[in-house]
Design an enzyme around this catalytic site. Sequence first.
Site, PDB file in Angstrom:
ATOM      1  N   ALA A  42      -2.166   9.073  16.267  1.00  0.00           N
ATOM      2  CA  ALA A  42      -0.751   9.438  16.335  1.00  0.00           C
ATOM      3  C   ALA A  42       0.118   8.282  15.840  1.00  0.00           C
ATOM      4  O   ALA A  42       0.036   7.183  16.371  1.00  0.00           O
ATOM      5  CB  ALA A  42      -0.386   9.820  17.764  1.00  0.00           C
ATOM      6  N   LYS A  88       0.858  -1.189   0.000  1.00  0.00           N
ATOM      7  CA  LYS A  88       0.000   0.000   0.000  1.00  0.00           C
ATOM      8  C   LYS A  88       0.890   1.234   0.000  1.00  0.00           C
ATOM      9  O   LYS A  88       1.855   1.309   0.754  1.00  0.00           O
ATOM     10  CB  LYS A  88      -0.909   0.026   1.228  1.00  0.00           C
ATOM     11  CG  LYS A  88      -1.928   1.169   1.173  1.00  0.00           C
ATOM     12  CD  LYS A  88      -2.886   1.123   2.336  1.00  0.00           C
ATOM     13  CE  LYS A  88      -2.229   1.557   3.623  1.00  0.00           C
ATOM     14  NZ  LYS A  88      -3.172   1.612   4.749  1.00  0.00           N
ATOM     15  N   ARG A 123      -9.994  -0.484   7.111  1.00  0.00           N
ATOM     16  CA  ARG A 123      -9.247  -1.404   7.971  1.00  0.00           C
ATOM     17  C   ARG A 123      -8.771  -0.722   9.250  1.00  0.00           C
ATOM     18  O   ARG A 123      -8.615  -1.367  10.282  1.00  0.00           O
ATOM     19  CB  ARG A 123      -8.122  -2.078   7.213  1.00  0.00           C
ATOM     20  CG  ARG A 123      -6.927  -1.228   6.806  1.00  0.00           C
ATOM     21  CD  ARG A 123      -5.916  -1.074   7.922  1.00  0.00           C
ATOM     22  NE  ARG A 123      -4.587  -0.767   7.452  1.00  0.00           N
ATOM     23  CZ  ARG A 123      -3.744  -0.008   8.121  1.00  0.00           C
ATOM     24  NH1 ARG A 123      -4.095   0.586   9.245  1.00  0.00           N
ATOM     25  NH2 ARG A 123      -2.535   0.196   7.644  1.00  0.00           N
TER      26      ARG A 123
END
Length: 329
Positions: free
Chosen positions: A226, A67, A110
């Site tokens: 984060a 990805k 996801r």
Amino acid sequence: MLVLTKEDIKKVFTMKDAIEADKDALRIYSAGKCVSPLRVNIDIPKEQGQSLFMPAYVEEFDATGIKIVSVFPKNIEKGKPSVPAQMILLDGTTGEVCAILDGTYLTQLRTGAVQGAATDILAKKDAKIGVLFGTGGQAATQLEAMVCVRNLEEVRVFDINYERAKEFAETMQRELAAYDTEIVAVENGNEAVRNADIITCVTTSRRPVFDGTLVKKGAHVNGVGAYTPQMQELDENIVKNADKVFFDTKEGVLAEAGDFLIPMEKGIVSEQDFNGELGEVILGQILGRETDEEITLFKTVGAAVLDVVTAHQIYKKAIENNVGNVVEI
């Protein structure tokens, strides 16, 4: 090669499907049955952004892929997704590219689902009040995942821009009407967390977004946003005071997450204070929540195994349902 857009994916794959796919991915990762190296981050200082390259191989599904995802917070001001991406899926038996998926939506799906998996496994069964910090590109699926796994009466939404929080809450109230959960914008994040059962943070903040001492006994907290050593959306008090702390991947969190690296550098917590990976809970190797009084904390920075497993499951369903656009290359 099959090309799958966001709408194609939504036709064949639900949030519940994604949560189960992420549970599989976490199980496979913690069992050591995949290759999922830490992602490569390239800073784009001119735009205050990063581009990330995330490869993985999962033998169980004969799937591999990469990805390519960027995080550009200023995209919100341009009306563009803050996390644009593409997912390239390969057939693990031939090495050929078999699909390209909308990586922006895959990431949203996801990432929401991994929080949903953690909330499903760790939050109290009778949780009623949720809080969501952040209304960026990842927020919608985070909210959907929370209400998908628990019958919440109310979710309070906080953003540094209250008008944006109100607009988001109104939109999500319509889109998630089937869940019968009241979604409300709030102006004070600390007040919102006082009696909350589930707290999810999905921001790029460099300072804590709420006071960790206000978290009640029995609450479950998710740190999602984060993802660099400089970012710290979780208060050090909640990191220190949580009864149990779980990660998506220990390697990733302890390499990348300022939420933990910063308090570790200060000596507030150490690696021995953390329980392990959520996949280890799924495998039955360690215990999750044991009592209704425990405060549980889950931190995710993401891992390519989540993308590859989810993309593979989407690809299978798309083929079965004849969805997507086949391109000859």
